[in-house]
Design an enzyme around this catalytic site. Sequence first.
Site, PDB file in Angstrom:
ATOM      1  N   ASP A   1       0.611   5.889   1.676  1.00  0.00           N
ATOM      2  CA  ASP A   1      -0.558   5.519   2.477  1.00  0.00           C
ATOM      3  C   ASP A   1      -0.336   5.991   3.918  1.00  0.00           C
ATOM      4  O   ASP A   1      -0.231   7.178   4.157  1.00  0.00           O
ATOM      5  CB  ASP A   1      -0.793   4.008   2.387  1.00  0.00           C
ATOM      6  CG  ASP A   1      -2.163   3.613   2.924  1.00  0.00           C
ATOM      7  OD1 ASP A   1      -3.050   4.470   3.019  1.00  0.00           O
ATOM      8  OD2 ASP A   1      -2.343   2.428   3.256  1.00  0.00           O
TER       9      ASP A   1
ATOM     10  N   ASP B   1       0.812  -1.212   0.000  1.00  0.00           N
ATOM     11  CA  ASP B   1       0.000   0.000   0.000  1.00  0.00           C
ATOM     12  C   ASP B   1       0.848   1.266   0.000  1.00  0.00           C
ATOM     13  O   ASP B   1       0.317   2.366  -0.146  1.00  0.00           O
ATOM     14  CB  ASP B   1      -0.923   0.015   1.222  1.00  0.00           C
ATOM     15  CG  ASP B   1      -1.982  -1.079   1.163  1.00  0.00           C
ATOM     16  OD1 ASP B   1      -2.359  -1.473   0.042  1.00  0.00           O
ATOM     17  OD2 ASP B   1      -2.420  -1.533   2.236  1.00  0.00           O
TER      18      ASP B   1
ATOM     19  N   ARG C   1      -5.682  11.105  11.901  1.00  0.00           N
ATOM     20  CA  ARG C   1      -5.242   9.761  12.298  1.00  0.00           C
ATOM     21  C   ARG C   1      -3.957   9.790  13.118  1.00  0.00           C
ATOM     22  O   ARG C   1      -2.940   9.234  12.727  1.00  0.00           O
ATOM     23  CB  ARG C   1      -5.061   8.859  11.077  1.00  0.00           C
ATOM     24  CG  ARG C   1      -6.331   8.615  10.304  1.00  0.00           C
ATOM     25  CD  ARG C   1      -6.139   7.521   9.264  1.00  0.00           C
ATOM     26  NE  ARG C   1      -7.378   7.229   8.541  1.00  0.00           N
ATOM     27  CZ  ARG C   1      -7.522   6.264   7.642  1.00  0.00           C
ATOM     28  NH1 ARG C   1      -6.485   5.492   7.348  1.00  0.00           N
ATOM     29  NH2 ARG C   1      -8.670   6.061   7.038  1.00  0.00           N
TER      30      ARG C   1
ATOM     31  N   ASP D   1       0.953   1.655  10.037  1.00  0.00           N
ATOM     32  CA  ASP D   1      -0.329   0.946  10.092  1.00  0.00           C
ATOM     33  C   ASP D   1      -0.141  -0.367  10.844  1.00  0.00           C
ATOM     34  O   ASP D   1       0.802  -1.121  10.548  1.00  0.00           O
ATOM     35  CB  ASP D   1      -0.854   0.652   8.679  1.00  0.00           C
ATOM     36  CG  ASP D   1      -1.490   1.872   8.031  1.00  0.00           C
ATOM     37  OD1 ASP D   1      -1.419   2.964   8.626  1.00  0.00           O
ATOM     38  OD2 ASP D   1      -2.039   1.735   6.916  1.00  0.00           O
TER      39      ASP D   1
END
Length: 498
Positions: free
Chosen positions: A228, A204, A284, A232
């Site tokens: 991205d 990603d 985020r 993550d």
Amino acid sequence: MVEMQQIIISCIFATIMLLFSSSSFAFNLTLPHEQPFPEHIVEEFHRRVNVSVWRRKTLNLLQEKDQFTCVTGNPIDDCWKCDPNWAANRQQLANCAIGFGYNALGGKGGPIYVVTDSSDPDPRQPKPGTLRDAVSQPGPVWIIFAADMLIKLESPLMVTSFKTIDGRGVHVEITGGGCISIEHVTNVIIHNINIHHCYPKNSDGDGLHIFSSSNIWVDHCTLSNCADGLIDCTVGSTAITISNNYFSHHDKVMLLGHSDDYTPDRGMQITVAFNRFGDALIQRMPRCRFGYFHVVNNDYTSWGEYAVGGSSRPTINSQGNRYIAPPNPNAKEVTRRLDADTEEWARWNWRTEGDLMVNGAYFVPSGDGVTPQYTLASSMQPQPAAFIDQLTLNAGILLPNGGAPAGIASAGSRGSGISSGGGLVPGGAATVPGGMYSGGGYAPPGDGSYYGGGDGGGLFFNSARPLPPHHICTFFSILVIWIYYISSNDYFLLYFNL
């Protein structure tokens, strides 16, 4: 001719001084040992003893003060940075983790692998000496770097279990296809790496992707500008600490939780501590799903839309953070609930405790407020938000020059620490030449690097200009006089033989 005359005159002067000193010192200062010391000599002797004792006590106090000033209150940094010999005991770092990832061993107990080659020619057959070869080794391995490096990956770097990537002492940048991937493994430590401009290639395009893995610790990294997420953590990953990092120039910073229907993420536990969320970040920080997230003692300098958000009923425990709201009057709220109406998210356990709200920032709590769930999974003891500047002072990579600010900085920039523009050891494939013991460091005329490099004189090797010949003659003559004085003065010897 003039220089030769200067040499002759200097040597004649030094010879006269030597003859004079040999007679005057012997006549005036030397007494037979069998004669008693005169009273004024005894008094002078005691005075010097007292001065010596005072100097030793002062030195001890200064050493204790230096040790004290090293202590920042950041438990991770205080665990290893105060040790002046940390480079000889690198694996001590594995004992310094905090939070839910505190059991991450990395490559502790394994051999040291020194990366000497910054290339990544064939991901399927890693070249010896490269980072890809290092992370593919079996068993525990502690990975370090021979010099500053810019590593451009051809595909995601697949890190195997029980590995530490330790970039301390040099400036290591990782960029390229997919960057770092931690998938189906355990016990990994990533420390002091600058990760940026990662793009999708069989991935990603995350800076760091943690997938179905546990006991992971990411510390003192600088992350920015990826396709991205910067970090993550998905698909059942847990027992993770993300600490002392510097994030900047990115939209979706950190995703913790795979999707709104992946219920195994209910067991996810992640600590986000001592990080600095810097320039040009949008959202985020983190965005959470299902699990338990301890957001503690971070510095949020701004955001575009929101700072901390989530969906699918995550538990968020925010303690001792500083939230500085952006100027936008419509973006003052720290929190953001996604994909849920008010009646639903009102039951989610989100709390703020001891957070410092600046420039109109506000946190919307929900749920039970005080609940045993927070107590059972606090992961670490928060410190007062008033200490945020000190706690996050060194967030991001620790550059070898010691003087650059936290966050993104160019390799080889001038500094005042161990090296300027180089690593702890010479050699290897480096994008910036130089090192602690060899030339190449930044050294303007008259300034110099510590041991070498440039025209401006380091302490040793090929840097300082040689003394003129007549100065050399004078220097060695004075040295001879001083040695003779010591050898012929009983009181001087007595003082230093206490």
